[in-house]
Motif scaffolding. Structure first.
Motif, PDB file in Angstrom:
ATOM      1  N   SER A  33      27.971  35.405  47.045  1.00 44.03           N
ATOM      2  CA  SER A  33      27.021  35.057  48.107  1.00 44.03           C
ATOM      3  C   SER A  33      27.560  35.455  49.487  1.00 44.03           C
ATOM      4  N   MET A  34      28.866  35.327  49.696  1.00 46.56           N
ATOM      5  CA  MET A  34      29.451  35.748  50.976  1.00 46.56           C
ATOM      6  C   MET A  34      29.446  37.269  51.113  1.00 46.56           C
ATOM      7  N   LEU A  35      29.664  37.956  50.004  1.00 45.23           N
ATOM      8  CA  LEU A  35      29.586  39.414  50.044  1.00 45.23           C
ATOM      9  C   LEU A  35      28.191  39.860  50.460  1.00 45.23           C
ATOM     10  N   ARG A  36      27.170  39.242  49.860  1.00 43.47           N
ATOM     11  CA  ARG A  36      25.783  39.588  50.215  1.00 43.47           C
ATOM     12  C   ARG A  36      25.468  39.204  51.653  1.00 43.47           C
ATOM     13  N   ARG A  37      25.911  38.021  52.069  1.00 39.40           N
ATOM     14  CA  ARG A  37      25.608  37.538  53.418  1.00 39.40           C
ATOM     15  C   ARG A  37      26.151  38.474  54.491  1.00 39.40           C
ATOM     16  N   HIS A  38      27.318  39.062  54.214  1.00 36.91           N
ATOM     17  CA  HIS A  38      27.948  39.941  55.195  1.00 36.91           C
ATOM     18  C   HIS A  38      27.767  41.426  54.863  1.00 36.91           C
ATOM     19  N   ASN A  39      26.885  41.704  53.915  1.00 36.58           N
ATOM     20  CA  ASN A  39      26.552  43.087  53.544  1.00 36.58           C
ATOM     21  C   ASN A  39      27.787  43.906  53.154  1.00 36.58           C
ATOM     22  N   VAL A  40      28.637  43.303  52.364  1.00 39.50           N
ATOM     23  CA  VAL A  40      29.832  43.984  51.856  1.00 39.50           C
ATOM     24  C   VAL A  40      29.588  44.309  50.384  1.00 39.50           C
ATOM     25  N   PRO A  41      29.499  45.583  50.032  1.00 38.89           N
ATOM     26  CA  PRO A  41      29.311  45.926  48.621  1.00 38.89           C
ATOM     27  C   PRO A  41      30.562  45.614  47.803  1.00 38.89           C
ATOM     28  N   ASP A  42      30.354  45.347  46.535  1.00 42.48           N
ATOM     29  CA  ASP A  42      31.488  45.090  45.637  1.00 42.48           C
ATOM     30  C   ASP A  42      32.481  46.242  45.667  1.00 42.48           C
ATOM     31  N   ALA A  43      31.974  47.453  45.794  1.00 47.06           N
ATOM     32  CA  ALA A  43      32.850  48.623  45.810  1.00 47.06           C
ATOM     33  C   ALA A  43      33.800  48.601  47.004  1.00 47.06           C
ATOM     34  N   ALA A  44      33.368  48.081  48.151  1.00 45.52           N
ATOM     35  CA  ALA A  44      34.249  48.006  49.328  1.00 45.52           C
ATOM     36  C   ALA A  44      35.387  47.023  49.085  1.00 45.52           C
ATOM     37  N   LEU A  45      35.073  45.897  48.462  1.00 47.90           N
ATOM     38  CA  LEU A  45      36.126  44.936  48.125  1.00 47.90           C
ATOM     39  C   LEU A  45      37.059  45.531  47.074  1.00 47.90           C
ATOM     40  N   ASP A  46      36.507  46.229  46.092  1.00 49.76           N
ATOM     41  CA  ASP A  46      37.341  46.880  45.072  1.00 49.76           C
ATOM     42  C   ASP A  46      38.284  47.899  45.700  1.00 49.76           C
ATOM     43  N   ARG A  47      37.802  48.665  46.687  1.00 53.46           N
ATOM     44  CA  ARG A  47      38.658  49.647  47.371  1.00 53.46           C
ATOM     45  C   ARG A  47      39.796  48.950  48.115  1.00 53.46           C
ATOM     46  N   ALA A  48      39.503  47.824  48.760  1.00 58.01           N
ATOM     47  CA  ALA A  48      40.551  47.075  49.459  1.00 58.01           C
ATOM     48  C   ALA A  48      41.584  46.539  48.470  1.00 58.01           C
ATOM     49  N   LEU A  49      41.114  46.071  47.323  1.00 59.86           N
ATOM     50  CA  LEU A  49      42.039  45.592  46.288  1.00 59.86           C
ATOM     51  C   LEU A  49      42.917  46.730  45.791  1.00 59.86           C
ATOM     52  N   HIS A  50      42.313  47.884  45.515  1.00 54.95           N
ATOM     53  CA  HIS A  50      43.087  49.025  45.013  1.00 54.95           C
ATOM     54  C   HIS A  50      44.078  49.521  46.058  1.00 54.95           C
ATOM     55  N   ALA A  51      43.686  49.482  47.329  1.00 54.85           N
ATOM     56  CA  ALA A  51      44.598  49.904  48.400  1.00 54.85           C
ATOM     57  C   ALA A  51      45.813  48.983  48.479  1.00 54.85           C
ATOM     58  N   ALA A  52      45.634  47.731  48.084  1.00 55.41           N
ATOM     59  CA  ALA A  52      46.740  46.771  48.075  1.00 55.41           C
ATOM     60  C   ALA A  52      47.506  46.801  46.759  1.00 55.41           C
ATOM     61  N   GLY A  53      47.135  47.697  45.844  1.00 57.67           N
ATOM     62  CA  GLY A  53      47.829  47.816  44.574  1.00 57.67           C
ATOM     63  C   GLY A  53      47.394  46.807  43.527  1.00 57.67           C
ATOM     64  N   LEU A  54      46.193  46.282  43.675  1.00 55.48           N
ATOM     65  CA  LEU A  54      45.670  45.297  42.729  1.00 55.48           C
ATOM     66  C   LEU A  54      44.493  45.883  41.955  1.00 55.48           C
ATOM     67  N   GLU A  55      44.405  45.527  40.695  1.00 54.02           N
ATOM     68  CA  GLU A  55      43.303  46.013  39.859  1.00 54.02           C
ATOM     69  C   GLU A  55      42.041  45.171  40.048  1.00 54.02           C
ATOM     70  N   ASP A  56      42.231  43.862  40.187  1.00 56.26           N
ATOM     71  CA  ASP A  56      41.100  42.968  40.410  1.00 56.26           C
ATOM     72  C   ASP A  56      41.552  41.805  41.280  1.00 56.26           C
ATOM     73  N   GLU A  57      40.654  40.849  41.516  1.00 54.68           N
ATOM     74  CA  GLU A  57      40.957  39.749  42.435  1.00 54.68           C
ATOM     75  C   GLU A  57      41.691  38.576  41.788  1.00 54.68           C
ATOM     76  N   ALA A  58      42.090  38.686  40.536  1.00 52.12           N
ATOM     77  CA  ALA A  58      42.732  37.572  39.827  1.00 52.12           C
ATOM     78  C   ALA A  58      44.013  37.094  40.516  1.00 52.12           C
ATOM     79  N   ASN A  59      44.766  37.992  41.143  1.00 53.43           N
ATOM     80  CA  ASN A  59      46.032  37.627  41.791  1.00 53.43           C
ATOM     81  C   ASN A  59      45.912  37.479  43.302  1.00 53.43           C
ATOM     82  N   VAL A  60      44.695  37.284  43.777  1.00 53.89           N
ATOM     83  CA  VAL A  60      44.474  37.156  45.220  1.00 53.89           C
ATOM     84  C   VAL A  60      44.275  35.688  45.573  1.00 53.89           C
ATOM     85  N   ARG A  61      45.077  35.190  46.483  1.00 52.69           N
ATOM     86  CA  ARG A  61      44.901  33.813  46.945  1.00 52.69           C
ATOM     87  C   ARG A  61      43.674  33.735  47.845  1.00 52.69           C
TER      88      ARG A  61
END
Length: 112
Positions: A67-95
């Motif tokens: 819901s926050m992604l939609r509210r701020h018009n952030v596509p899932d792909a943009a969050l995935d790119r940020a995760l990959h740039a940080a060396g993470l495959e998914d958000e499981a290890n993100v606090r």
């Protein structure tokens, strides 16, 4: 700010009025307002937060907030790119993942 100044100058360049005083006053007013607002924001943190905004929490404890992604018009792909740039495959290890007021996504990893 540059878009506002450009709009004021565009009217002077392609308009029927050949005077330069009006566009000069318009651009000077825009620049002065920008400087004044920057000065106020640098000295009053509450005003800075009002102008700049607050970060939005996109991921908390490894759970993506759709819901926050939609509210701020952030596509899932943009969050995935940020995760990959940080060396993470998914958000499981993100606090926490925040969308900062400047548009960047900040990630804080869980401690191992």
């Amino acid at each position: 700010m540059l878009a506002l100044a450009g709009g004021a100058l565009r009217t002077a360049i392609i308009g029927d009025d050949k005077g330069m005083l009006g566009p000069f006053i318009g651009v000077a007013s825009i620049l002065a307002t920008d400087k004044l607002l920057a000065w106020i924001c640098a000295r009053f943190p509450r005003m800075n937060r009002l102008v700049e905004g607050f970060p939005a929490i996109l991921v908390k404890s490894g759970i993506r907030d759709a819901s926050m992604l939609r509210r701020h018009n952030v596509p899932d792909a943009a969050l995935d790119r940020a995760l990959h740039a940080a060396g993470l495959e998914d958000e499981a290890n993100v606090r926490i993942a925040r969308l900062e007021p400047n548009g960047k996504i900040t990630l804080v990893r869980e401690k191992p």
